[in-house]
Motif scaffolding. Structure first.
Motif, short mmCIF file in Angstrom:
data_model
loop_
_atom_site.label_atom_id
_atom_site.label_comp_id
_atom_site.label_asym_id
_atom_site.label_seq_id
_atom_site.Cartn_x
_atom_site.Cartn_y
_atom_site.Cartn_z
N LEU A 170 9.52 -3.50 1.70
CA LEU A 170 8.80 -2.46 2.44
C LEU A 170 9.95 -2.32 3.43
N ARG A 171 10.46 -1.15 3.61
CA ARG A 171 10.45 -0.50 5.60
C ARG A 171 9.80 0.48 5.19
N TRP A 172 10.64 1.51 6.68
CA TRP A 172 9.57 2.97 6.75
C TRP A 172 10.15 3.01 6.53
N LYS A 173 11.09 3.45 5.40
CA LYS A 173 11.69 4.61 4.65
C LYS A 173 11.33 5.33 3.42
N ASP A 174 11.04 3.79 3.28
CA ASP A 174 9.75 3.57 1.69
C ASP A 174 8.51 4.17 2.19
N ILE A 175 8.27 3.83 3.35
CA ILE A 175 6.71 4.64 3.43
C ILE A 175 6.20 5.43 3.99
N ASN A 176 7.27 5.77 4.34
CA ASN A 176 7.43 7.15 5.90
C ASN A 176 6.80 8.50 5.44
N PRO A 177 7.00 9.03 3.94
CA PRO A 177 6.47 10.44 3.34
C PRO A 177 4.95 10.53 3.14
N THR A 178 4.32 9.34 2.77
CA THR A 178 2.85 8.73 2.28
C THR A 178 2.45 8.70 3.42
N VAL A 179 3.20 8.15 4.73
CA VAL A 179 2.48 7.66 6.13
C VAL A 179 2.31 8.96 6.97
N THR A 180 3.44 10.20 7.17
CA THR A 180 2.99 10.64 7.70
C THR A 180 2.23 12.13 6.99
N ASN A 181 2.38 11.99 5.79
CA ASN A 181 1.44 12.94 5.47
C ASN A 181 -0.16 12.70 5.24
N ALA A 182 -0.43 11.32 4.94
CA ALA A 182 -1.60 10.83 4.30
C ALA A 182 -2.15 10.55 5.89
N MET A 183 -2.08 10.05 6.47
CA MET A 183 -2.06 10.01 8.05
C MET A 183 -1.69 10.62 9.05
N GLN A 184 -1.89 12.34 8.82
CA GLN A 184 -1.66 13.30 9.44
C GLN A 184 -2.74 12.62 10.96
N LYS A 185 -3.44 12.67 10.47
CA LYS A 185 -4.15 12.75 11.40
C LYS A 185 -5.14 11.68 12.11
N ARG A 186 -4.87 10.77 12.39
CA ARG A 186 -4.54 9.59 12.70
C ARG A 186 -3.07 9.28 13.00
N GLN A 187 -2.78 9.66 14.04
CA GLN A 187 -0.76 9.91 14.67
C GLN A 187 -1.08 8.29 15.17
N ASP A 188 -2.07 7.84 15.36
CA ASP A 188 -1.66 6.12 15.89
C ASP A 188 -1.49 5.82 15.47
N LYS A 189 -2.21 5.43 14.19
CA LYS A 189 -1.49 4.95 13.22
C LYS A 189 -0.56 5.14 12.33
N VAL A 190 0.21 6.27 12.17
CA VAL A 190 1.03 6.68 12.06
C VAL A 190 2.46 5.09 13.01
N ASN A 191 2.17 5.81 13.95
CA ASN A 191 3.10 4.98 15.31
C ASN A 191 3.01 4.06 15.42
N LYS A 192 1.52 3.17 15.01
CA LYS A 192 1.96 1.97 15.05
C LYS A 192 2.35 1.14 13.22
N LEU A 193 2.24 1.86 11.64
CA LEU A 193 3.25 1.42 11.55
C LEU A 193 4.56 1.77 11.39
N LYS A 194 5.17 2.53 12.03
CA LYS A 194 6.35 2.67 12.31
C LYS A 194 6.92 2.69 13.30
N GLU A 195 5.99 1.49 14.49
CA GLU A 195 7.13 0.91 14.95
C GLU A 195 6.90 -0.87 14.35
N ILE A 196 5.55 -1.50 13.01
CA ILE A 196 6.18 -2.27 12.82
C ILE A 196 7.19 -2.49 12.10
N TYR A 197 7.47 -1.36 11.21
CA TYR A 197 8.31 -0.97 10.00
C TYR A 197 9.71 -1.21 10.23
N SER A 198 9.39 0.60 11.80
CA SER A 198 11.42 0.03 12.08
C SER A 198 11.91 -1.62 12.82
#
Length: 198
Positions: A170-198
């Motif tokens: 899995l890469r960031w492009k694979d999870i991006n739509p899910t992460v940015t929408n499902a976790m939109q109220k938890r930007q810290d988690k979005v940023n963490k996943l983007k950091e480790i998947y990019s």
């Protein structure tokens, strides 16, 4: 496969991992990559996710299985379950379960009823993981299930971290739509996943 890890899936987790992708592709990929076989309580499938097209598709092809009350409840543990249900309901909702209602049929979308039922089922059946994005799930797990009968709660965030630890494809492009929408109220988690998947 017999060596697959049996996991219980809750409604909110299922919605979060499928609806933002508009399909079950990511869900199936995650289950495959982690060697997991998904199961769902009949209440979650038939009430909380009634009419969900992605669940229906997975059920039709056998990619997820439903567990019924009769699969884990019998005359010996039925009273134990009913007592647990009342206590768990009170713990989460801060008022007693309305006794005029049937424990097995009672449904209210604003109460964590799927979590209550699914956690007990997971514990009884010896499944160690419960996939849920509902905070009440952790509360219930700590209160009612000892480490011996423990059920580990895994949120979508936890599962995606686990995928990275297992070095899945899995890469960031694979999870991006899910992460940015499902976790939109938890930007810290979005940023963490983007950091480790990019």
């Amino acid at each position: 496969m017999d060596d697959q890890i049996k996991v219980v899936i809750d409604a909110d987790f299922f919605r979060n991992i499928t609806e933002h992708e508009r399909g079950a592709g990511l869900f199936l990929q995650v289950m495959k990559d982690l060697g997991m076989k998904p199961f769902m309580h009949e209440f979650v499938a038939n009430i909380e996710l009634k009419g969900n097209i992605y669940l229906k598709q997975l059920l039709d092809v056998g990619e997820i299985s439903i567990i019924f009350y009769k699969d884990y409840l019998n005359e010996e543990n039925r009273l134990e379950y009913e007592e647990y249900f009342r206590q768990a309901y009170e713990k989460i909702n801060c008022f007693e379960f309305p006794e005029k209602n049937d424990i097995y049929q009672y449904a209210d979308q604003d109460e964590s009823l799927g979590e209550i039922r699914s956690l007990y089922m997971a514990s009884k059946m010896g499944y160690i993981y419960f996939m849920s994005d509902d905070a009440d799930a952790r509360t219930l797990a700590k209160k009612f299930f000892s480490s011996k009968r423990g059920v580990a709660i895994k949120t979508l965030f936890d599962v995606l971290i686990l995928c990275k630890e297992k070095e899945t494809k899995l890469r960031w492009k694979d999870i991006n739509p899910t992460v940015t929408n499902a976790m939109q109220k938890r930007q810290d988690k979005v940023n963490k996943l983007k950091e480790i998947y990019s």
